[in-house]
Structure formats: C-alpha cells, structure tokens
Scaffold this active site. Sequence first.
Site, short mmCIF file in Angstrom:
data_model
loop_
_atom_site.label_atom_id
_atom_site.label_comp_id
_atom_site.label_asym_id
_atom_site.label_seq_id
_atom_site.Cartn_x
_atom_site.Cartn_y
_atom_site.Cartn_z
N HIS A 120 0.84 -1.19 0.00
CA HIS A 120 0.00 0.00 0.00
C HIS A 120 0.88 1.25 0.00
O HIS A 120 1.91 1.31 0.67
CB HIS A 120 -0.98 0.01 1.17
CG HIS A 120 -0.38 0.02 2.54
ND1 HIS A 120 0.07 1.17 3.14
CD2 HIS A 120 -0.19 -0.98 3.45
CE1 HIS A 120 0.52 0.89 4.36
NE2 HIS A 120 0.38 -0.41 4.57
N ASP B 76 -0.11 4.39 0.88
CA ASP B 76 -0.44 5.44 1.85
C ASP B 76 0.27 5.20 3.18
O ASP B 76 0.67 4.08 3.51
CB ASP B 76 -1.95 5.54 2.06
CG ASP B 76 -2.57 4.27 2.62
OD1 ASP B 76 -2.24 3.17 2.12
OD2 ASP B 76 -3.39 4.35 3.56
N GLU C 196 -5.03 1.98 2.44
CA GLU C 196 -5.05 0.79 3.30
C GLU C 196 -5.24 1.18 4.75
O GLU C 196 -5.94 0.50 5.50
CB GLU C 196 -3.74 0.00 3.12
CG GLU C 196 -3.70 -1.33 3.84
CD GLU C 196 -3.17 -1.26 5.28
OE1 GLU C 196 -3.27 -2.26 6.01
OE2 GLU C 196 -2.65 -0.18 5.67
#
Length: 384
Positions: free
Chosen positions: A73, A75, A137
């Site tokens: 992910h 983020d 996420e």
Amino acid sequence: MDAMHRTEGLLGQLIAYPTVSADSNRGLIDWAADHLTHLGARCEVMQDDTGTKANLWATFGPEEDGGLVLSGHSDVVPAEEPNWTSDPFTMVERDDNLYGRGSCDMKGFIACVMAMAPEFAGWELKKPIHIALTYDEEVGCYGARDLVAALTQKGVRPAMALLGEPTLMRVIDGHKGCCEYTTHFHGREGHASAPDKGVNAASYATRYASKLLSLEAELRGRAPADSPFDPPWSTINIGRITAGAARNVIASQAEIEWEMRPVTPRDTVQVLAEIDRYGAELLAEMQARDPAANVLREVIGEVAGLVPEDRNRMAEIACALTGANGCDVVSFGTEAGLFQSLGTQCVVCGPGSIEQAHRADEFVARSELAACLDMLAGVQRYMV
C-alpha cells in the site's frame, strides 16, 4: 548499481512523497507507473471517483492467468508525533537504519520490489509477475477493495500473492479481520433542568457502549480451542466517544468509534446482529420521545481476515526462500484477505518490524531490506 543501492535511492524517493491517507497519492503512483513502464511493464493506473487517489497494476511476463502478485500500500499514517528527530518525509540514515514516515510500513518493501523490477524485466517468465500498489489501506483498505473488484471484472485471478507488510521477514499465513464502525446518535437538545423535554444522545450512547463491552466479554469466553492468535478470541475496542456541548445541556449528538477484530466470520455476524438489535431497542425508546431521533451504525471499513490454508503454495515458496521452518499468524490486519477472496494463495512477509510503524522516528534496518531483496531474487526459480 546493485539492488541494495537502488533500493536505498528508491526508498528515499518514496518517502519524499507525503502520501498520508487524507491526501492524494497520485504523485507516487504516476512516478511508479512511469518508472515501471520504462522497464517494459504493462501498467494500468486505476483512479478512484475523485481522481486524487489511484491503484497501480503493473505486469511483467505473459498475458495469462495465474502468476504472482507483489503488493504494497502506498499510503502512510500522518506524521504528527511531536518527537520526530528529523523531517519525516526526508530519509535519514543512522546506525544502518533508514528513517522516515513509511520506511517500514510499507515503502521499504515497495522500494525492494521497484529495485528488483529490472531483474523481473530480464527474466524469461513463464507466468506473470504483477506489482500492485494500492491507496487508503490505513483507513479501510479502500484501494485494495477497488482493485480486487476490478480484477474480478476483468477475469484476472493471480495464483499467488505476497504482501510485504513489516513482519521482520517472518512468513505469515493468517491474521484476524478488522471491522471499523462509527455509531451516530441523534437526540434532542434541551436544558439539563428539564431532562424529560429532551432526548439525551450521550446517555443512549453510554448504554450502547456498555453493550459493546458485554459482547466483548462474551467473545473472550468463546475463543476457539485451536485459535493460533494472541489473544485467541475476537476483540472489540471502543476507541473514541464524543458527545454534547456542556454539562448543563442535554446532548443532541453523540458518536462512538469502535472496532472489532474477529477470529472467525461467525463472530462478526453474531456481534453485528446483537448490537444492531440493541441499537433498534434504543432507537424505539428515543423515537417514543422524539420521532426525529435516530441511531445509525456507519461502516468505516470491513476487511476480511487471512485464513490459514492446509495447502498454500505461496507459503511453501516463501518459507523456502526465507529459510523459515513454518508460518506464523499476527493480530494486525492487512489486504491479504481481499486477495484471498479471489482464490489467490497469500502470505504476508516483509522487511521491518510492526513495532516501528505508526510512531515517531519510524525506520527499517538495512539488514531487513537485504533479506527482502534475497527473497525477491529467489522468486526467479519458481517463475521461469
């Protein structure tokens, strides 16, 4: 330039993108898509409805079903802790550790994958290697849910997936689910000297919270005998309660932010059925005093757990590549259960420690990155 030097350089670039979940990740995704496209990958940027967030799906090798997904992910959580000793979005090296927000969760793994991409491009792959970078996420696995839906629509079903969350390179084949909710209470404001003329949202929220605590106690009592998790039961946590304006005002609004981490899907079904039944009872009481009153349970995110499988080829390969004697489980959640829903065999294994995530001076050790690169290099023997 060897893979380790490439990894460090790429990690510095990745950290410099401040991809906090509340903000856009497009800078990182567009840069990664350009980087992989130049290496020969077939890249698709899948943006959300706002256009400010996107997943990246990149493929090396043949256009066919099966193959391996390397997923991370993009983020990160906010870097608002006051005790950072350096700029969170500038990579700093100290004592063979690389510091920066996301260094271990999970841009260290992404950097390793990106550093190995030239190798993937040069292998004569019999099955595809996919690279998946997702958004959001940390706030509900929204990007992975959209990605899995898109893959389902396209009829793409990878055989295996390796998610590089920080596990100190332990091979994880199971984890609990994570279900997050906010329950809203809408009452009627009034002066505290005349409580019968209002509907106190704070009072009803307190009763709702008590019910959650009683359900949590019941879950402790029915932990599966063979549960591999610590703790072995499904958990409920009340994270935040907000209500009211002042001590002498009947609260018209209240909110409870809570989560459940189920061991089994059955626990999820039972808890939600019971708390919704109780919420309906409270609502009936509230509306008897004011028809405009309301109780609403908002779903923030419902992420399936990763269920250990008796036969898991991805686990066998990951153990062979890392030298692990077997798999383990963790209590934190990942996107792996979403990939598993495709029929994909999954493990979680990546550099860094979860103990370093979501804290000031987050770091990943160089030794962890080196171990991850060794694992990824070993994938060749199973894909060509």
